[in-house]
Structures are given as structure tokens and as C-alpha cells.
Design a protein around this motif. Sequence first.
Motif, PDB file in Angstrom:
ATOM      1  N   ASP A 123      -9.074  -4.349 -18.257  1.00 35.78           N
ATOM      2  CA  ASP A 123      -7.766  -3.850 -18.687  1.00 35.78           C
ATOM      3  C   ASP A 123      -6.849  -3.567 -17.506  1.00 35.78           C
ATOM      4  O   ASP A 123      -5.643  -3.770 -17.580  1.00 35.78           O
ATOM      5  CB  ASP A 123      -7.937  -2.541 -19.482  1.00 35.78           C
ATOM      6  N   VAL A 124      -7.438  -3.052 -16.441  1.00 33.86           N
ATOM      7  CA  VAL A 124      -6.704  -2.613 -15.254  1.00 33.86           C
ATOM      8  C   VAL A 124      -7.474  -3.057 -14.027  1.00 33.86           C
ATOM      9  O   VAL A 124      -8.712  -3.062 -14.027  1.00 33.86           O
ATOM     10  CB  VAL A 124      -6.563  -1.070 -15.239  1.00 33.86           C
ATOM     11  N   VAL A 125      -6.754  -3.413 -12.964  1.00 32.74           N
ATOM     12  CA  VAL A 125      -7.370  -3.758 -11.685  1.00 32.74           C
ATOM     13  C   VAL A 125      -6.926  -2.717 -10.670  1.00 32.74           C
ATOM     14  O   VAL A 125      -5.736  -2.455 -10.517  1.00 32.74           O
ATOM     15  CB  VAL A 125      -6.961  -5.178 -11.220  1.00 32.74           C
ATOM     16  N   ALA A 126      -7.888  -2.111  -9.995  1.00 33.16           N
ATOM     17  CA  ALA A 126      -7.611  -1.142  -8.933  1.00 33.16           C
ATOM     18  C   ALA A 126      -8.002  -1.798  -7.611  1.00 33.16           C
ATOM     19  O   ALA A 126      -9.176  -2.065  -7.368  1.00 33.16           O
ATOM     20  CB  ALA A 126      -8.402   0.141  -9.142  1.00 33.16           C
ATOM     21  N   ASP A 127      -7.020  -2.085  -6.785  1.00 32.27           N
ATOM     22  CA  ASP A 127      -7.257  -2.806  -5.532  1.00 32.27           C
ATOM     23  C   ASP A 127      -7.356  -1.837  -4.362  1.00 32.27           C
ATOM     24  O   ASP A 127      -6.387  -1.196  -3.987  1.00 32.27           O
ATOM     25  CB  ASP A 127      -6.126  -3.812  -5.288  1.00 32.27           C
ATOM     26  N   GLY A 128      -8.541  -1.773  -3.787  1.00 34.42           N
ATOM     27  CA  GLY A 128      -8.763  -0.976  -2.581  1.00 34.42           C
ATOM     28  C   GLY A 128      -9.192  -1.855  -1.424  1.00 34.42           C
ATOM     29  O   GLY A 128      -9.890  -1.400  -0.524  1.00 34.42           O
ATOM     30  N   SER A 129      -8.776  -3.126  -1.458  1.00 34.22           N
ATOM     31  CA  SER A 129      -9.172  -4.060  -0.393  1.00 34.22           C
ATOM     32  C   SER A 129      -8.495  -3.696   0.920  1.00 34.22           C
ATOM     33  O   SER A 129      -7.531  -2.938   0.957  1.00 34.22           O
ATOM     34  CB  SER A 129      -8.847  -5.506  -0.797  1.00 34.22           C
ATOM     35  N   ASP A 130      -9.011  -4.274   1.995  1.00 35.49           N
ATOM     36  CA  ASP A 130      -8.543  -3.878   3.321  1.00 35.49           C
ATOM     37  C   ASP A 130      -7.850  -4.997   4.090  1.00 35.49           C
ATOM     38  O   ASP A 130      -7.802  -4.975   5.311  1.00 35.49           O
ATOM     39  CB  ASP A 130      -9.708  -3.321   4.144  1.00 35.49           C
ATOM     40  N   ASN A 131      -7.308  -5.980   3.369  1.00 36.67           N
ATOM     41  CA  ASN A 131      -6.578  -7.039   4.076  1.00 36.67           C
ATOM     42  C   ASN A 131      -5.467  -7.582   3.181  1.00 36.67           C
ATOM     43  O   ASN A 131      -5.570  -7.560   1.957  1.00 36.67           O
ATOM     44  CB  ASN A 131      -7.531  -8.156   4.528  1.00 36.67           C
ATOM     45  N   PHE A 132      -4.411  -8.034   3.828  1.00 33.40           N
ATOM     46  CA  PHE A 132      -3.233  -8.483   3.085  1.00 33.40           C
ATOM     47  C   PHE A 132      -3.487  -9.746   2.272  1.00 33.40           C
ATOM     48  O   PHE A 132      -2.939  -9.893   1.176  1.00 33.40           O
ATOM     49  CB  PHE A 132      -2.046  -8.695   4.026  1.00 33.40           C
ATOM     50  N   ALA A 133      -4.308 -10.649   2.772  1.00 35.06           N
ATOM     51  CA  ALA A 133      -4.564 -11.879   2.017  1.00 35.06           C
ATOM     52  C   ALA A 133      -5.143 -11.558   0.646  1.00 35.06           C
ATOM     53  O   ALA A 133      -4.703 -12.103  -0.379  1.00 35.06           O
ATOM     54  CB  ALA A 133      -5.508 -12.786   2.804  1.00 35.06           C
ATOM     55  N   THR A 134      -6.107 -10.642   0.602  1.00 36.31           N
ATOM     56  CA  THR A 134      -6.708 -10.255  -0.676  1.00 36.31           C
ATOM     57  C   THR A 134      -5.703  -9.515  -1.538  1.00 36.31           C
ATOM     58  O   THR A 134      -5.611  -9.745  -2.749  1.00 36.31           O
ATOM     59  CB  THR A 134      -7.961  -9.393  -0.441  1.00 36.31           C
ATOM     60  N   ARG A 135      -4.919  -8.630  -0.936  1.00 37.90           N
ATOM     61  CA  ARG A 135      -3.920  -7.864  -1.696  1.00 37.90           C
ATOM     62  C   ARG A 135      -2.919  -8.792  -2.394  1.00 37.90           C
ATOM     63  O   ARG A 135      -2.604  -8.608  -3.566  1.00 37.90           O
ATOM     64  CB  ARG A 135      -3.157  -6.909  -0.779  1.00 37.90           C
ATOM     65  N   PHE A 136      -2.417  -9.763  -1.657  1.00 36.72           N
ATOM     66  CA  PHE A 136      -1.451 -10.689  -2.243  1.00 36.72           C
ATOM     67  C   PHE A 136      -2.102 -11.560  -3.324  1.00 36.72           C
ATOM     68  O   PHE A 136      -1.499 -11.838  -4.354  1.00 36.72           O
ATOM     69  CB  PHE A 136      -0.797 -11.557  -1.173  1.00 36.72           C
TER      70      PHE A 136
END
Length: 200
Positions: A123-136
Motif C-alpha cells: 500500500d505504501v513504500v517507505a524509502d530509507g535507502s542511502d543513495n540517490f540512484a535508488t531514491r530516484f
Amino acid sequence: MADFTDAQLERYARHIVLQEVGGEGQRKLIDARVLVVGAGGLGSPTLLYLAAAGIGCLGIVDDDTVDLSNLQRQVLHTTSRIGVAKVESAVQSIAAINPEIKVIPHRERLNASNVERLIADYDVVADGSDNFATRFLVNDACFFAKKTLISGALLRFEGQLSTFKPHEHRGGASYPCRSEEHTSELQSLAYLVCRLLLEK
């Protein structure tokens, strides 16, 4: 009450008595499915609090293993689990806090070939990644799949937390649209996920 077991009534009593949550809200949390990207510095406390709050299904994406240098900030993991996959360490910690939570470990690196599959059932994605490539990448996938994205980021002593729902608001912002002037006070990523689910 909304079909709670006696154990659930006791476990979630402090939520249920809150006017802003109540039995109906707690049922929404129990029925929710949240994917947490990263089981590190942001993902660790997020997963612990979401499990304690009673989010019924937690997916975890991380391809890393627990290292001694992680332990001063990644509170999900323990010294005895050094060398263990972070997703497996997370499963153990979550089960210790709330054994009713269904945990789906995804021990893989999130990338363009698997991101749509990974976010599909949540239902929801919580992004706690540590790099911009993954964030985008996570942002783009959530945008096209019409999933709500809660994105958290930390750098030294500063943090940023944002909720993106461009599919619900015409012209709504997404991660690349976020500018420094809109940086909010750092709140708990888990708090925002629960708050969002209660609004549904």
C-alpha cells in the motif's frame, strides 16, 4: 470492536483509546502492507516502530549483511548477527517485538528490473535507502504505480522526511521536485507511515 483477539486488544490498547486511531484505525494498521527499502540507519527504527504499531505486513528490501560498524546506528541488528543478511536479522527482531506481523524479506538489490515487482503488493513504500540512484528509481516506480512514497534521508545531523502522493493531487510533487526550501522537521518515518494509513 473490529474483530480483535484479546491479545491484540491488550497489545494495541494505547492506540485504541486514542480518538485519532481507535479500533477502526488500528484495524487499518493491521490490514496494511508496507514495503521498507533499506534495513539500515533509517529502515531499522522504522521497521521496529511499524511492527510495534501493528502494521500487518512488512516487506523489507536490502541485499546487505550486518557488519560491526552498523551497530551504533542500525538498532534492528545485534552483535550476534554480524554476517547475517540484514533482512533475516530484521525478521528476527520484528518477530521478537510482534510475532503477529507477516514479514516478507526481499534479499536483493533494488534495481530497474525488479522495482515494479517489489512494490506491487504494498500500500505504501517507505524509502530509507542511502543513495540517490535508488531514491530516484523508487520515486519513479511509485509515481507510475500510483503508490504513496514516504522518503527519509539523513546526512550527519540533518534529516529530511517527505510524503509524495502525486497520483492523488493533480500536479502533485514527487521526489525530484522537492527543494531545500520545503525541507520539513525530521519526524519518525514510522509515524508518517501510520498517519498516512489512518487517513485512508
